[in-house]
Design an enzyme around this catalytic site. Structure first.
Site, short mmCIF file in Angstrom:
data_model
loop_
_atom_site.label_atom_id
_atom_site.label_comp_id
_atom_site.label_asym_id
_atom_site.label_seq_id
_atom_site.Cartn_x
_atom_site.Cartn_y
_atom_site.Cartn_z
N HIS A 50 0.85 -1.18 0.00
CA HIS A 50 0.00 0.00 0.00
C HIS A 50 0.89 1.24 0.00
O HIS A 50 2.10 1.15 0.22
CB HIS A 50 -0.93 0.01 1.23
CG HIS A 50 -0.20 -0.02 2.52
ND1 HIS A 50 -0.11 -1.13 3.34
CD2 HIS A 50 0.53 0.94 3.15
CE1 HIS A 50 0.62 -0.85 4.39
NE2 HIS A 50 1.02 0.40 4.30
C1 T46 Z 1 2.56 0.58 7.02
C2 T46 Z 1 3.42 -0.62 7.19
C3 T46 Z 1 4.88 -0.27 7.32
C4 T46 Z 1 -4.62 -0.84 13.33
O1 T46 Z 1 -5.76 -1.07 13.77
N1 T46 Z 1 -3.91 0.23 13.80
C5 T46 Z 1 -2.65 0.51 13.35
O2 T46 Z 1 -2.05 1.49 13.81
C6 T46 Z 1 -2.07 -0.34 12.35
C7 T46 Z 1 -0.67 -0.05 11.80
C8 T46 Z 1 -2.79 -1.40 11.90
N2 T46 Z 1 -4.04 -1.64 12.37
C9 T46 Z 1 -4.78 -2.82 11.92
C10 T46 Z 1 -5.22 -2.78 10.47
C11 T46 Z 1 -5.21 -4.23 10.06
O3 T46 Z 1 -6.43 -4.84 10.40
O4 T46 Z 1 -3.91 -3.95 12.01
C12 T46 Z 1 -4.11 -4.84 10.94
C13 T46 Z 1 -2.82 -5.10 10.18
O5 T46 Z 1 -2.45 -3.91 9.45
P1 T46 Z 1 -1.86 -3.96 7.98
O6 T46 Z 1 -2.36 -5.15 7.26
O7 T46 Z 1 -2.05 -2.63 7.33
O8 T46 Z 1 -0.29 -4.19 8.32
P2 T46 Z 1 0.96 -4.10 7.36
O9 T46 Z 1 2.08 -4.76 8.07
O10 T46 Z 1 0.64 -4.58 5.99
O11 T46 Z 1 1.26 -2.51 7.25
C14 T46 Z 1 1.67 -1.79 8.38
C15 T46 Z 1 0.86 -0.49 8.53
O12 T46 Z 1 -0.54 -0.79 8.54
C16 T46 Z 1 1.13 0.47 7.40
O13 T46 Z 1 0.59 1.74 7.72
O14 T46 Z 1 2.96 1.56 6.43
O15 T46 Z 1 3.05 -1.47 8.28
#
Ligand code: T46
Length: 132
Positions: A50
């Site tokens: 993303h």
């Molecule tokens: C990024 C990269 C480096 C939350 O509820 N609060 C939060 O602050 C974050 C970061 C995530 N979430 C929830 C959203 C999803 O349901 O946690 C779950 C996993 O998040 P995501 O799939 O977006 O995780 P990554 O590792 O793909 O990405 C993360 C960050 O979301 C993103 O902002 O830049 O790490």
């Protein structure tokens, strides 16, 4: 503008062990609203995929290592994060993917704003269109 922007953090440790301090607007070029960390990522898992519309972030591997791919729509680069004193800036509208997590990897991320799903661009074609 360069795609890869490292943030070199000063190690303040001594013979008792390591210590790194990160202050908003001093060591990172933004005001800090949120901290999160990614750990226990299973072997072979890839994360991210993303860009953010407005959010600015700094990521540093405080333990272990991983690779972050940054893509601004014109240029792509793989960055190995394997030092607790060398972070990387993730600027708005930079597509990023993380892979090659070591089993002990703890990726600390400092963010300029609270979590907001509306700030994510999760479709790569949409990302490219928005860059134009
Ligand atoms: C990024 C990269 C480096 C939350 O509820 N609060 C939060 O602050 C974050 C970061 C995530 N979430 C929830 C959203 C999803 O349901 O946690 C779950 C996993 O998040 P995501 O799939 O977006 O995780 P990554 O590792 O793909 O990405 C993360 C960050 O979301 C993103 O902002 O830049 O790490």
């Amino acid at each position: 503008m360069s795609l890869i922007k490292y943030i070199n953090l000063q190690e303040l440790g001594d013979d008792r062990g390591g210590l790194v301090a990160i202050e908003e607007l001093t060591h990172i070029p933004f005001s800090l609203k949120r901290v999160y960390y990614i750990f226990g990522t299973k072997a072979g898992v890839e994360r991210g995929f993303h860009a953010h519309k407005e959010l600015i972030q700094m990521a540093v591997c405080v333990k272990g290592s991983c690779t972050m791919m940054l893509d601004n729509g014109d240029e792509k680069a793989d960055v190995k994060l394997d030092s607790s004193s060398k972070g990387i800036l993730i600027e708005p509208m930079v597509w990023h993917e993380m892979r090659d997590f070591s089993s002990d990897c703890v990726l600390l991320v400092l963010a300029s704003d609270v979590y907001d799903e509306a700030d994510y661009v999760r479709d790569y074609n949409e990302f490219l269109l928005m860059r134009e």
